[in-house]
Write a protein that holds these residues in place. Structure first.
Motif, PDB file in Angstrom:
ATOM      1  N   GLU A  99     -29.253  -9.296  32.516  1.00  0.00           N
ATOM      2  CA  GLU A  99     -28.220  -8.350  32.923  1.00  0.00           C
ATOM      3  C   GLU A  99     -27.342  -8.943  34.020  1.00  0.00           C
ATOM      4  O   GLU A  99     -27.828  -9.497  35.003  1.00  0.00           O
ATOM      5  CB  GLU A  99     -28.843  -7.040  33.429  1.00  0.00           C
ATOM      6  CG  GLU A  99     -29.458  -6.212  32.325  1.00  0.00           C
ATOM      7  CD  GLU A  99     -30.959  -6.420  32.266  1.00  0.00           C
ATOM      8  OE1 GLU A  99     -31.431  -7.461  32.786  1.00  0.00           O
ATOM      9  OE2 GLU A  99     -31.656  -5.563  31.699  1.00  0.00           O
ATOM     10  N   ALA A 100     -26.028  -8.798  33.848  1.00  0.00           N
ATOM     11  CA  ALA A 100     -25.069  -9.391  34.773  1.00  0.00           C
ATOM     12  C   ALA A 100     -25.192  -8.792  36.179  1.00  0.00           C
ATOM     13  O   ALA A 100     -24.807  -9.427  37.152  1.00  0.00           O
ATOM     14  CB  ALA A 100     -23.653  -9.182  34.245  1.00  0.00           C
ATOM     15  N   LEU A 102     -21.508 -10.277  27.837  1.00  0.00           N
ATOM     16  CA  LEU A 102     -20.423  -9.520  28.466  1.00  0.00           C
ATOM     17  C   LEU A 102     -19.144  -9.647  27.652  1.00  0.00           C
ATOM     18  O   LEU A 102     -18.440  -8.667  27.391  1.00  0.00           O
ATOM     19  CB  LEU A 102     -20.168 -10.011  29.900  1.00  0.00           C
ATOM     20  CG  LEU A 102     -21.272  -9.781  30.930  1.00  0.00           C
ATOM     21  CD1 LEU A 102     -20.817 -10.292  32.286  1.00  0.00           C
ATOM     22  CD2 LEU A 102     -21.621  -8.304  31.011  1.00  0.00           C
ATOM     23  N   ALA A 145     -19.600  -7.978  24.084  1.00  0.00           N
ATOM     24  CA  ALA A 145     -19.526  -6.520  24.066  1.00  0.00           C
ATOM     25  C   ALA A 145     -18.089  -6.039  24.116  1.00  0.00           C
ATOM     26  O   ALA A 145     -17.765  -4.950  23.630  1.00  0.00           O
ATOM     27  CB  ALA A 145     -20.296  -5.950  25.260  1.00  0.00           C
ATOM     28  N   LYS A 199     -13.350  -3.928  21.606  1.00  0.00           N
ATOM     29  CA  LYS A 199     -12.901  -2.747  22.322  1.00  0.00           C
ATOM     30  C   LYS A 199     -11.425  -2.832  22.669  1.00  0.00           C
ATOM     31  O   LYS A 199     -10.908  -3.907  22.985  1.00  0.00           O
ATOM     32  CB  LYS A 199     -13.717  -2.585  23.600  1.00  0.00           C
ATOM     33  CG  LYS A 199     -15.045  -1.958  23.284  1.00  0.00           C
ATOM     34  CD  LYS A 199     -15.785  -1.626  24.525  1.00  0.00           C
ATOM     35  CE  LYS A 199     -17.231  -1.302  24.175  1.00  0.00           C
ATOM     36  NZ  LYS A 199     -18.067  -1.448  25.346  1.00  0.00           N
ATOM     37  N   GLU A 236     -18.345  -7.100  33.927  1.00  0.00           N
ATOM     38  CA  GLU A 236     -19.535  -6.251  33.989  1.00  0.00           C
ATOM     39  C   GLU A 236     -19.162  -4.775  34.004  1.00  0.00           C
ATOM     40  O   GLU A 236     -19.899  -3.926  33.516  1.00  0.00           O
ATOM     41  CB  GLU A 236     -20.341  -6.592  35.247  1.00  0.00           C
ATOM     42  CG  GLU A 236     -21.825  -6.246  35.151  1.00  0.00           C
ATOM     43  CD  GLU A 236     -22.141  -4.796  35.464  1.00  0.00           C
ATOM     44  OE1 GLU A 236     -23.146  -4.292  34.976  1.00  0.00           O
ATOM     45  OE2 GLU A 236     -21.349  -4.181  36.209  1.00  0.00           O
TER      46      GLU A 236
END
Lengths: 597, 218
Positions: free
Chosen positions: B90-91, B141, B144, B148, B217
């Motif tokens: 996790e960032a 990151l 994801a 979008k 993030e």
């Protein structure tokens, strides 16, 4: 329930021939009273007394007899009802002076005298019917002396044969003598004497009586004082020499006494009802600070004190927290102990005169006991519920702790060993001579790759068991990571406080993890949104999607477990998934600052 | 000149493994510690160029590594490079580390140490005062964000590549070397990226990494 000072009116009469306090007795006596009354009025009629005189005589006598019988029936432990009944009988027996039966006429003078004594007795002993002080006994004795003297004089001077068509009296030896001419003066003197003795004593009783006692006394004493007024015309005549015409309806003023008597009786019955109503209506025990004023006003006793039993110190405490020993309250005070099968609860210290209203204090304590038991049961249920809640929370917390332990073990055990193994494998690869066969290199390379996959899988597994990011970075970043990993685009809105209790954050995290996983697996949604907000009191998580809907919250064991977890924290989970309209999952958990670890 | 390295990991097996790998790669491993206190003593006495430490160590196994980093920065300033090894991708962890760590700080996934070149590269970069973020942290990151509708969509494919390398802590020089373009071209890309993402130009490489990582993030 026990009362250290004896219940005043409850006199033990078990050794007497007749059980006078038997409440059936007044019912049996009532017809007898009626017969005596009829005979008495017939006697008057025989003597030619006019109808209005007969009516007022019957009314007054009946008032005594009836109110006496009613009081006897309602308060069998008090002598007052029996004294009043006796007064009624005495009244009617007096009329037998005119009875055309030998000896009955002159002998009726004795119950007349007895009536005077009973009248005084009643005024000085109400409501118990027992003469409480020497002074009162002396007064009644003096009046008895006066009445007996008068009766003796009457016996020798009055011959019924002179008054009506009645048999002559064998005792009337001085009839028509000088003595007879003074009879009226003697009679008036006796009446005035009674008044002079009784009025100060009655006023004194009213003045020194405590609140609740006065409430009962006043109607009776007022009625008695009013009755004593019947001697007023005589008194005026004697003192001033002026002649005041006796008033025809005068006897009826005597009825003021039984009327006052009945009023006092009804009053105490109403008071008893008021207290019982009070507690029954409340359905529970009033709070300690309200209990005392409520009881005090209902019982009409401003001095009433409620003592709370403290099981720890084993003593009673008043409202100021002072230790009070109920057995040392003094002669004018009485104590009603409130006990349930679990032991002592409270003590009511009240004016002893409240005991004169039998059943009053008992009904209050009975109602209070009901309320206390009710309250104890409720408290027990509440405590059990609280226990269950607490243990459910402990189970969740224990599970979280266990998950954390497992995650740490994975990290410190398996993961570390795999990392060390992968290092060794790399070294082995590096040591393979350049001219070695390709198969060895390929095998080592494959092993190394598998090891890397195993490490990645183990990392995901560890994170699924307990997400370290929650503890390290907080719920916001953890939810962002979840949203990022979702294969379906997630719109994210976060309005979260920096610090949330662990259990709350963990619950929210797993709800979102499960919710987003379900969206990906079942909803066929193209888009989802996640909204997590907290306002210092509640944490709210909402996941919506534009998928097919129709999700059944009862089916998913994952959601069921999460609902349990939320419930353990006092929160709830709601799934709304109409077919064809997407799914909306809402979780709400209270943020209890005390729950933060 | 070979860099002098101090190691800290609660697992002896891992520590020894890393020490051998680093020695093989020509680093001078001057000390090993099993916990934070031992590490700090070693750093005090040996003044290494680089400290390599696990993020989770005794006693709580949560963020001892991050705390040790803060202490090292407090006591010895930015002259010592610190490379933190972690199991978390996790960032948020990397961000916290970089915000605390200043230049010369790196966040490397523990699996990565099996890759000798990557490990050696990371150690050298933090020794030089560079910033290192594991590709396994940056990759997701960027991934994801791919589908979008946000500002990232305005970037060209090449710009996304440059952004990823920036987030890993690469300098313009290094990015140019990787992409086989001139540093001037990389500078043009970075300027375009910063403008498209509405980010203020960062005064140094470390803060550039922080800004980009924070943007990704969020």
């Amino acid at each position: 329930m026990t009362s250290p000072p004896p219940m005043g009116a409850a006199v033990d009469r078990s050794d007497s021939l007749i059980e006078w306090s038997d409440p059936r007795l007044p019912v049996l006596i009532a017809p007898l009273a009626l017969i005596v009354a009829i005979l008495a009025e017939l006697s008057l009629a025989h003597a030619g007394v006019p109808a209005d005189g007969i009516a007022s005589d019957a009314a007054t006598g009946s008032a005594f007899a009836l109110s006496g019988l009613v009081a006897w029936r309602l308060r069998p432990t008090s002598d007052a009802g029996r004294i009043m009944t006796a007064l009624g009988f005495a009244w009617f027996f007096g009329d037998f002076l005119f009875a055309p039966v030998p000896l009955v006429g002159p002998l009726s003078l004795l119950p007349q005298a007895a009536g005077r004594v009973l009248f005084a007795w009643l005024l000085l002993s109400f409501p118990t019917g027992r003469l409480g002080s020497t002074l009162h006994r002396w007064a009644v004795g003096m009046i008895a002396g006066l009445a007996a003297t008068l009766a003796g004089l009457q016996l020798v001077t009055i011959d019924p044969a002179d008054l009506c068509a009645c048999p002559s009296s064998p005792f009337a030896i001085a009839a028509g003598s000088n003595l007879a001419t003074h009879l009226e003066a003697v009679s008036a003197t006796v009446g005035i004497g009674m008044t002079v003795i009784l009025v100060p004593l009655v006023v004194r009783r009213a003045v020194i009586a405590s609140g609740p006692a006065r409430r009962t006394l006043i109607p009776v004493l007022a009625g008695g004082a009013f009755a004593l007024l019947s001697v007023a015309p005589d008194l005026v005549t004697r003192l001033t020499g002026l002649s005041v015409e006796p008033i025809g309806w005068l006897p009826i003023v005597y009825a003021a006494l039984p009327i006052g008597f009945l009023i006092a009786l009804l009053r105490s019955r109403m008071a008893r009802g008021a207290v019982a109503d009070l507690i029954v209506r409340l359905g529970q025990l009033p709070t300690p600070e309200h209990l005392r004023p409520a009881l005090s006003s209902a019982l009409g006793d401003p001095s009433l004190e409620v003592l709370r039993w403290d099981p720890l110190s084993g003593s009673y405490h008043d409202h100021e927290g002072q230790v009070v020993d109920p057995s040392t309250v003094g002669p004018t005070r009485a104590v009603a102990l409130l006990e349930t099968d679990r032991g002592r609860v409270a003590a009511i210290v009240h004016d002893a005169s409240l005991l004169d209203e039998p059943g009053l204090v008992a009904s209050v304590t009975a109602a209070m006991r009901l309320a206390v038991e009710n309250e104890q049961l409720q408290a027990e249920v509440r405590a059990q519920l609280e226990d269950v809640r607490a243990s459910r929370l402990r189970i969740v917390e224990a599970a979280d702790t266990e998950r954390r332990r497992v995650e740490r073990n994975l990290h410190d055990g398996a993961q570390q060993r795999l990392v060390a193994l992968s290092l060794a494998l790399r070294r082995a690869q590096a040591q393979v001579p350049p001219d070695a066969d390709g198969e060895l290199k390929a095998t080592l390379g494959s092993a190394s790759d598998q090891l890397a996959s195993a490490l990645a899988e183990l990392r995901d597994l560890a994170r699924g068991i307990h997400p370290a990011i929650l503890t390290e970075a907080g719920l916001g970043p953890a939810l962002r990571a979840l949203a990022r990993e979702s294969p379906i685009p997630v719109d994210l809105t976060l309005e979260l406080e920096e610090v949330l209790p662990d259990a709350v954050a963990v619950a929210a995290y797993f709800v979102v993890a499960e919710g987003l996983a379900n969206v990906a697996k079942y909803s066929a949604a193209e888009h989802a949104s996640l909204r997590a907000t907290s306002d210092g009191r509640h944490l709210r998580v909402e996941i919506t999607d534009d998928g097919t809907g129709g999700a059944d919250p009862e089916i998913g064991s994952g959601l069921r477990g999460l609902a349990d977890r939320l419930a353990a924290l006092g929160g709830r989970l709601e799934v709304n998934s109409p077919r064809g309209e997407g799914t909306r999952l809402v979780a709400e958990v209270p943020i209890d600052p005390g729950g933060a670890r | 000149m070979s860099h002098r390295v101090v190691l800290a990991d609660d697992s002896l097996l891992v520590r020894e493994g890393i020490a051998r790998v680093l020695a093989d790669a020509g680093f001078d491993v001057v000390g090993q510690a099993g916990d934070v206190d031992g590490l700090l003593t070693l750093v005090e006495s040996t003044r290494p160029d680089v400290v390599l430490l696990d993020i989770r160590m005794p006693p709580t196994f949560t963020d001892e590594g991050l705390r040790a980093l803060a202490t090292i920065r407090d006591r010895f300033g930015p002259s010592i490079g610190v490379l933190v090894l972690s199991h978390h991708t996790e960032a948020a962890f990397a961000l916290r580390l970089l915000s605390d760590g200043d230049a010369g700080t790196g966040y490397l996934l523990k699996d990565r140490i099996a890759d000798l070149e990557d490990l050696a590269d990371a150690v050298r970069r933090v020794a030089r005062g560079g910033t290192v973020v594991d590709p396994a942290v940056v990759g997701p990151l960027l991934e994801a964000r791919r589908n979008k509708p946000d500002r990232l969509a305005e970037l060209t494919e090449r710009e996304r590549e440059v952004l990823g390398l920036m987030a890993e802590g690469r300098s313009n020089q290094a990015i140019a070397g990787r992409l086989f373009v001139t540093p001037k071209t990389v500078e043009a890309h970075t300027a375009s990226i910063f403008s498209k993402l509405d980010l203020l130009p960062a005064p140094d490489d470390h803060r550039r990494v922080l800004a980009v990582l924070a943007f990704l993030e969020a």
